[in-house]
Motif scaffolding. Structure first.
Motif, PDB file in Angstrom:
ATOM      1  N   PRO A 166       8.799  -0.447  13.367  1.00 36.89           N
ATOM      2  CA  PRO A 166       7.669  -0.250  12.450  1.00 36.89           C
ATOM      3  C   PRO A 166       7.963   0.835  11.415  1.00 36.89           C
ATOM      4  O   PRO A 166       8.661   1.815  11.719  1.00 36.89           O
ATOM      5  CB  PRO A 166       6.532   0.176  13.376  1.00 36.89           C
ATOM      6  CG  PRO A 166       7.234   0.823  14.538  1.00 36.89           C
ATOM      7  CD  PRO A 166       8.513   0.064  14.711  1.00 36.89           C
ATOM      8  N   LEU A 167       7.437   0.645  10.212  1.00 37.08           N
ATOM      9  CA  LEU A 167       7.653   1.611   9.146  1.00 37.08           C
ATOM     10  C   LEU A 167       6.890   2.900   9.417  1.00 37.08           C
ATOM     11  O   LEU A 167       5.803   2.888   9.978  1.00 37.08           O
ATOM     12  CB  LEU A 167       7.180   1.032   7.809  1.00 37.08           C
ATOM     13  CG  LEU A 167       8.013  -0.079   7.180  1.00 37.08           C
ATOM     14  CD1 LEU A 167       7.393  -0.487   5.853  1.00 37.08           C
ATOM     15  CD2 LEU A 167       9.449   0.358   6.963  1.00 37.08           C
ATOM     16  N   ARG A 168       7.472   3.986   8.989  1.00 36.32           N
ATOM     17  CA  ARG A 168       6.767   5.266   8.959  1.00 36.32           C
ATOM     18  C   ARG A 168       6.330   5.470   7.509  1.00 36.32           C
ATOM     19  O   ARG A 168       7.161   5.790   6.641  1.00 36.32           O
ATOM     20  CB  ARG A 168       7.695   6.387   9.422  1.00 36.32           C
ATOM     21  CG  ARG A 168       8.116   6.256  10.901  1.00 36.32           C
ATOM     22  CD  ARG A 168       9.092   7.346  11.289  1.00 36.32           C
ATOM     23  NE  ARG A 168      10.336   7.226  10.538  1.00 36.32           N
ATOM     24  CZ  ARG A 168      11.078   8.275  10.174  1.00 36.32           C
ATOM     25  NH1 ARG A 168      10.692   9.505  10.473  1.00 36.32           N
ATOM     26  NH2 ARG A 168      12.197   8.094   9.506  1.00 36.32           N
ATOM     27  N   PRO A 169       5.073   5.219   7.210  1.00 34.96           N
ATOM     28  CA  PRO A 169       4.583   5.135   5.824  1.00 34.96           C
ATOM     29  C   PRO A 169       5.012   6.272   4.903  1.00 34.96           C
ATOM     30  O   PRO A 169       5.548   6.026   3.816  1.00 34.96           O
ATOM     31  CB  PRO A 169       3.060   5.083   5.990  1.00 34.96           C
ATOM     32  CG  PRO A 169       2.877   4.440   7.319  1.00 34.96           C
ATOM     33  CD  PRO A 169       3.984   4.971   8.167  1.00 34.96           C
ATOM     34  N   GLU A 170       4.788   7.517   5.295  1.00 33.81           N
ATOM     35  CA  GLU A 170       5.098   8.633   4.410  1.00 33.81           C
ATOM     36  C   GLU A 170       6.596   8.766   4.183  1.00 33.81           C
ATOM     37  O   GLU A 170       7.053   9.047   3.066  1.00 33.81           O
ATOM     38  CB  GLU A 170       4.520   9.934   4.974  1.00 33.81           C
ATOM     39  CG  GLU A 170       3.010  10.010   4.894  1.00 33.81           C
ATOM     40  CD  GLU A 170       2.499   9.834   3.468  1.00 33.81           C
ATOM     41  OE1 GLU A 170       3.079  10.440   2.531  1.00 33.81           O
ATOM     42  OE2 GLU A 170       1.523   9.072   3.277  1.00 33.81           O
ATOM     43  N   ALA A 171       7.371   8.563   5.242  1.00 33.25           N
ATOM     44  CA  ALA A 171       8.823   8.658   5.119  1.00 33.25           C
ATOM     45  C   ALA A 171       9.359   7.546   4.214  1.00 33.25           C
ATOM     46  O   ALA A 171      10.244   7.777   3.378  1.00 33.25           O
ATOM     47  CB  ALA A 171       9.471   8.578   6.500  1.00 33.25           C
ATOM     48  N   ILE A 188      16.904  -3.640   3.311  1.00 32.48           N
ATOM     49  CA  ILE A 188      16.446  -4.475   4.413  1.00 32.48           C
ATOM     50  C   ILE A 188      15.313  -3.759   5.147  1.00 32.48           C
ATOM     51  O   ILE A 188      15.419  -2.577   5.464  1.00 32.48           O
ATOM     52  CB  ILE A 188      17.593  -4.756   5.416  1.00 32.48           C
ATOM     53  CG1 ILE A 188      18.737  -5.515   4.730  1.00 32.48           C
ATOM     54  CG2 ILE A 188      17.077  -5.518   6.630  1.00 32.48           C
ATOM     55  CD1 ILE A 188      18.362  -6.891   4.265  1.00 32.48           C
ATOM     56  N   ILE A 189      14.219  -4.479   5.391  1.00 30.32           N
ATOM     57  CA  ILE A 189      13.136  -3.972   6.236  1.00 30.32           C
ATOM     58  C   ILE A 189      12.974  -4.985   7.358  1.00 30.32           C
ATOM     59  O   ILE A 189      12.534  -6.112   7.125  1.00 30.32           O
ATOM     60  CB  ILE A 189      11.823  -3.828   5.445  1.00 30.32           C
ATOM     61  CG1 ILE A 189      12.032  -2.938   4.213  1.00 30.32           C
ATOM     62  CG2 ILE A 189      10.727  -3.248   6.333  1.00 30.32           C
ATOM     63  CD1 ILE A 189      10.818  -2.853   3.310  1.00 30.32           C
ATOM     64  N   LYS A 249       0.823  -1.210   0.000  1.00 26.30           N
ATOM     65  CA  LYS A 249       0.000   0.000   0.000  1.00 26.30           C
ATOM     66  C   LYS A 249       0.859   1.262   0.000  1.00 26.30           C
ATOM     67  O   LYS A 249       0.468   2.297  -0.542  1.00 26.30           O
ATOM     68  CB  LYS A 249      -0.918   0.004   1.222  1.00 26.30           C
ATOM     69  CG  LYS A 249      -2.035  -1.029   1.172  1.00 26.30           C
ATOM     70  CD  LYS A 249      -2.859  -0.987   2.455  1.00 26.30           C
ATOM     71  CE  LYS A 249      -3.955  -2.055   2.432  1.00 26.30           C
ATOM     72  NZ  LYS A 249      -4.721  -2.077   3.707  1.00 26.30           N
ATOM     73  N   ILE A 250       2.023   1.163   0.613  1.00 24.67           N
ATOM     74  CA  ILE A 250       2.890   2.334   0.748  1.00 24.67           C
ATOM     75  C   ILE A 250       3.704   2.603  -0.504  1.00 24.67           C
ATOM     76  O   ILE A 250       3.915   3.759  -0.884  1.00 24.67           O
ATOM     77  CB  ILE A 250       3.856   2.152   1.938  1.00 24.67           C
ATOM     78  CG1 ILE A 250       3.084   2.030   3.250  1.00 24.67           C
ATOM     79  CG2 ILE A 250       4.832   3.316   2.028  1.00 24.67           C
ATOM     80  CD1 ILE A 250       3.967   1.685   4.430  1.00 24.67           C
ATOM     81  N   LEU A 251       4.172   1.526  -1.167  1.00 22.25           N
ATOM     82  CA  LEU A 251       5.084   1.691  -2.291  1.00 22.25           C
ATOM     83  C   LEU A 251       4.466   2.541  -3.399  1.00 22.25           C
ATOM     84  O   LEU A 251       3.271   2.455  -3.665  1.00 22.25           O
ATOM     85  CB  LEU A 251       5.468   0.318  -2.864  1.00 22.25           C
ATOM     86  CG  LEU A 251       6.448  -0.513  -2.033  1.00 22.25           C
ATOM     87  CD1 LEU A 251       6.578  -1.908  -2.620  1.00 22.25           C
ATOM     88  CD2 LEU A 251       7.818   0.160  -1.960  1.00 22.25           C
TER      89      LEU A 251
END
Length: 233
Positions: free
Chosen positions: A106-111, A81-82, A21-23
């Motif tokens: 956890p990922l920060r979506p916008e960043a 790497i995630i 969803k983020i990509l």
């Protein structure tokens, strides 16, 4: 390269869904849930970037990274790497395996999305129409292609990744003599001279593929190799 292609190795469906969803929409993503699935996709496709989770069920992302070291890619994909790992040693080990980015969950979506968009733009601008002409050699660095000019025509030469990197290293520094140890370190990323025979085998194969201009790669007895256009008769 109209479509930027990514391979994403992650065994957590919820994490895969989030990242998808983020990509950015202009990335074509192929997903794999395990190492064998990812390797199968690599055998059948070209990717510009590989996203990897280090902690897979029953497997380690490092095993996957290690398996990539000697693969012959049409393009050299960057690795991101995630991971949820907080271990500094994991980050250090990743960078030693030439990982481009180490991103913690956890990922920060916008960043994260902004980071990926920046990477794609940098890749496209940095790999667009980079063509080097040296004597009869025409080297397109955006496609990692080598052609030779004969009577105003260009003939493509099919090289493996290691042969291409060896040729580019030599062509970029004409008349400089590289020792086998230097070539092992800069092309194979290893420092041991135990495998120096590997260099000789790849140089021999490269010369054969270059045919009439194979002699531009000179052997300096007891030292190593250099590139010299004066060898063309």
């Amino acid at each position: 390269m109209d479509k930027f292609k990514a391979l994403y190795l992650e065994d957590d469906p919820s994490m895969q869904s989030l990242v998808m969803k983020i990509l950015p929409e202009n990335i074509e993503v192929s997903q794999a849930h395990n190492m064998s699935g990812a390797l199968d996709l690599l055998n059948r496709n070209t990717f510009h970037i590989i996203l990897v989770d280090l902690r897979l069920e029953g497997e380690s992302g490092f095993e996957f990274l290690e398996s990539l070291k000697d693969r012959e890619f049409p393009f050299i994909p960057s690795i991101i790497i995630i991971t949820a790992s907080e271990n500094e040693a994991d980050e250090v080990r990743s960078h030693k395996l030439n990982v481009f980015e180490f991103i913690r969950k956890p990922l920060r979506p916008e960043a994260f999305k902004s980071q990926m968009e920046k990477y794609i733009n940098r890749f496209r601008t940095g790999h667009n129409h980079v063509v080097k002409r040296v004597g009869p050699f025409v080297i397109d660095e955006s496609k990692m292609e080598v052609k030779l000019t004969f009577d105003h025509t260009e003939e493509p030469i099919l090289l493996t990744l290691k042969e291409y990197k060896l040729l580019l290293k030599l062509v970029n520094n004409p008349k400089k003599t590289y020792t086998r140890e230097e070539l092992l370190k800069e092309v194979w990323n290893i420092s041991s001279d135990v495998q120096s025979r590997t260099i000789d085998m790849h140089i021999s194969s490269l010369r054969k593929k270059l045919g009439a201009v194979g002699d531009t790669i000179s052997s300096i007895r007891g030292v190593g190799y250099s590139f010299n256009l004066d060898k063309i008769s």
